[in-house]
Enzyme design. Structure first.
Site, PDB file in Angstrom:
ATOM      1  N   CYS A 321      50.915  59.046  49.748  1.00  0.00           N
ATOM      2  CA  CYS A 321      50.623  59.211  51.178  1.00  0.00           C
ATOM      3  C   CYS A 321      51.851  59.618  51.981  1.00  0.00           C
ATOM      4  O   CYS A 321      51.746  60.355  52.971  1.00  0.00           O
ATOM      5  CB  CYS A 321      50.023  57.931  51.741  1.00  0.00           C
ATOM      6  SG  CYS A 321      51.039  56.460  51.473  1.00  0.00           S
ATOM      7  N   HIS A 541      50.790  52.250  53.929  1.00  0.00           N
ATOM      8  CA  HIS A 541      50.136  53.555  54.017  1.00  0.00           C
ATOM      9  C   HIS A 541      50.745  54.352  55.161  1.00  0.00           C
ATOM     10  O   HIS A 541      50.963  53.825  56.257  1.00  0.00           O
ATOM     11  CB  HIS A 541      48.638  53.376  54.237  1.00  0.00           C
ATOM     12  CG  HIS A 541      47.851  54.646  54.194  1.00  0.00           C
ATOM     13  ND1 HIS A 541      48.013  55.601  53.227  1.00  0.00           N
ATOM     14  CD2 HIS A 541      46.882  55.130  55.042  1.00  0.00           C
ATOM     15  CE1 HIS A 541      47.191  56.614  53.450  1.00  0.00           C
ATOM     16  NE2 HIS A 541      46.505  56.350  54.549  1.00  0.00           N
TER      17      HIS A 541
END
Length: 620
Positions: A321, A541
């Site tokens: 990510c 994330h």
């Protein structure tokens, strides 16, 4: 001994394509002896194909193995029947040539007689067939293609040159290396992902029957199946294929910045295969050991756009990510704040490709490096390294990296444009290629120096998650471990600890959920970037938050304004626009309240703001 010749041909093919487990199985079932042939020149001499090998060496895109050369040349020999009368060579001599070659290779008899379209079959011992050969044939080799799209130039604000503090925007007036051309469409073999390419320039105009060529390629070459991995200690160095087609000279730069053999690979202009030493250093920096490598979420991560929201990239699985968020930030810059006509959030495919090439090139050009050092573009090659150590665990990726040295930003952009399909392909390892290029451009030792002492010393975190160091390398150009302003010195001499931070105002910003919990500090350099684009870090994330209003980056806001949010992993099919009211004076929520993590991150920059999600449900 023709059996030794046949085994040598297979062994050379396996070694040059990196099938080390298959090669180990072959050596186990058919151990080498003093009579074993280990030199390519001896194999060619035994098969009487020296002329073919010489012709292959002189071609613009030489094939990698003797078996490939034979598969290419046999159809040419068959087609020579059309010229036999002109050369006054009796027909039966062509028959003898073909039978001689096929017999020495252990193949079924071939004939140039049209009434006998015999398909050659690879001859192996019955007890070896199941272990070595599968049932499917290799697909016909494709030809190279070239695209001629025009792309917009790099933003001149991205520096391409210097040390960490000086020399931004400098171009080197030195040799301009041409970019690698690896963008041809290729067929990939399942499991082993070996790519083979044959360029158009290899095909002659001497009357070759192309249909027969494809037929022979399909029927003659059997796909080699990979056996269970049980020979991790295999050492490939004992396979001494002495070829004059390659040299072993190498160049080195400070701190392992760039070291590559001068072996020119097929279809690559200016690209060199990574060396074993540099591949080892790269893996050790990313993972801490050469025994670990990228998991499937990384191997399958390319740069693919969202069909519903065409400005956004798609992340397939958790892990990469940070790389996706970094590239997405540069894409937002291209789509909204690029020079010339503003593209907006609904670009065409052509505009997507142009923006992606610009974004990838801008990331590499923004890496801080020594004056005069090259920018490295990492591409995926067809051939793999030989000579693995016993400790090195092959991953099928690092050993195939082709490194292209670029001395100007325009060359980097041109290389990206020419090879964009590699970064977009579903099996092209786009995220890995970008990360490898960024590390090698910065330099192995320089990246280590960027990190805090005791920070772990690796760019990859647990569970193959991206670290802050990795994101900072891509976005800021150096892999510092923190996001506060400048360096902070803790303790007294001689027991001091330096926490390395952001040296200057960033082009893009950063907001962290950890700051809400008072576990870290995000400095002004990242809270107030040059552009209103922030990378959000919440719950392991990375995502992207941005505004279409450029003044939002530096002007204090007291009226409501909009922020756009994109999560590349959330499979978003609707655009998220949040309305932020910084004058609402919303009290800090208690720990027992369930609040979307994104709201906590936003309030670290605009405290007390109310956040309205509109018609969309909040993302928790």
């Amino acid at each position: 001994d023709m059996e030794e010749v046949a085994v040598a041909v297979v062994r050379e093919y396996l070694a040059r394509n990196g099938f080390k487990d298959t090669l180990a199985t072959l050596d186990k079932e058919n151990p080498r002896t003093r009579s074993s042939i280990t030199k390519r020149s001896d194999i060619a001499k035994a098969l009487k194909v020296e002329k073919w090998m010489k012709r292959n060496k002189e071609s613009t895109a030489p094939l990698a193995t003797i078996l490939d050369v034979i598969c290419k040349e046999l159809p040419r020999l068959k087609s020579s029947r059309a010229a036999s009368s002109a050369s006054k060579k009796p027909h039966h001599e062509h028959e003898e040539d073909l039978r001689s070659i096929s017999g020495e290779l252990g193949l079924a008899p071939l004939s140039v007689t049209p009434s006998r379209p015999t398909v050659p079959k690879v001859g192996v011992k019955p007890h070896q067939r199941n272990q070595l050969f599968g049932n499917q044939a290799v697909a016909p080799r494709p030809t190279k293609s070239r695209a001629s799209h025009r792309f917009s130039s790099l933003d001149n604000n991205r520096n391409g040159s210097s040390s960490d503090d000086e020399g931004e925007g400098k171009n080197y007036n030195t040799t301009d290396y041409s970019g690698a051309d690896l963008k041809s469409k290729s067929h990939h073999r399942p499991r082993t992902r070996v790519t083979r390419k044959v360029g158009r320039d290899e095909e002659s105009n001497d009357g070759i029957d192309e249909k027969a060529d494809r037929l022979l390629h399909e029927k003659m070459k059997k796909r080699i199946a990979q056996p269970p991995s049980s020979t991790s200690s295999l050492v490939m160095e004992d396979i001494d294929f002495d070829s004059t087609e390659t040299s072993t000279s190498a160049t080195s730069h400070r701190g392992g910045r760039f070291t590559a053999s001068h072996t020119q690979l097929e279809g690559v202009e200016g690209g060199n295969l990574i060396t074993m030493e540099l591949a080892t250093l790269l893996r050790e920096l990313v993972f801490g050991t050469v025994q670990l490598s990228y998991n499937q979420s990384w191997k399958g991560q390319n740069f693919e756009f969202n069909h519903h929201l065409p400005y956004g990239l798609v992340q397939h699985e958790g892990g990469p990510c940070g790389v996706l968020a970094a590239v997405e930030s540069f894409l937002v810059k291209e789509f909204i704040f690029g020079e010339g006509n503003k593209i907006g959030l609904f670009p065409s495919q052509k505009e997507q490709d142009a923006a992606l090439a610009n974004a990838l090139a801008a990331i590499l050009c923004g890496i801080k490096r020594d004056s005069g050092a090259p920018i490295i573009v990492a591409l995926r090659g067809a051939s793999a390294l030989r000579g693995f150590s016993r400790q090195y665990k092959s991953d099928g990726i690092t050993e195939k990296l082709v490194l292209v040295k670029c001395m100007t930003e325009s060359t980097v952009l041109k290389t990206m444009q020419d090879n964009l399909l590699q970064f977009k392909a579903k099996d092209g390892f786009g995220a890995i290629l970008l990360l490898s290029a960024a590390v090698l451009t910065r330099g192995i030792e320089r990246v280590r120096e960027d990190m805090d002492v005791g920070a772990g010393g690796t760019l990859m975190g647990k569970h193959n998650y991206c670290t802050v160091e990795m994101v900072n390398l891509l976005v800021c150009g150096y892999a510092c471990s923190n996001v506060h302003d400048g360096d902070k010195v803790l303790g007294d001499e001689p027991d001091t600890l330096v926490l390395k931070g952001i040296k200057r105002q960033g082009t893009f910003g950063f907001l962290s959920l950890f700051e809400h919990y008072q576990s870290c500090e995000v400095g002004v350099n990242l809270k107030c970037p040059k552009l209103p684009v922030w990378i959000i870090y919440a719950e392991s994330h990375f995502t992207v938050l941005f505004s279409k209003d450029a003044t939002l980056a530096y002007a204090r806001q007291m009226r409501p304004f909009n922020l756009e949010y994109y999560d590349q992993l959330a499979q978003m099919d609707a655009h998220y626009t949040l309305v932020i009211d910084p004058s609402a004076n919303v009290p800090r929520p208690g720990d027992e309240e369930v609040i979307p993590p994104l709201e906590h991150c936003i309030r670290t920059k605009w405290p007390g703001s109310s956040i309205y999600w509109g018609a969309n449900d909040p993302l928790y």
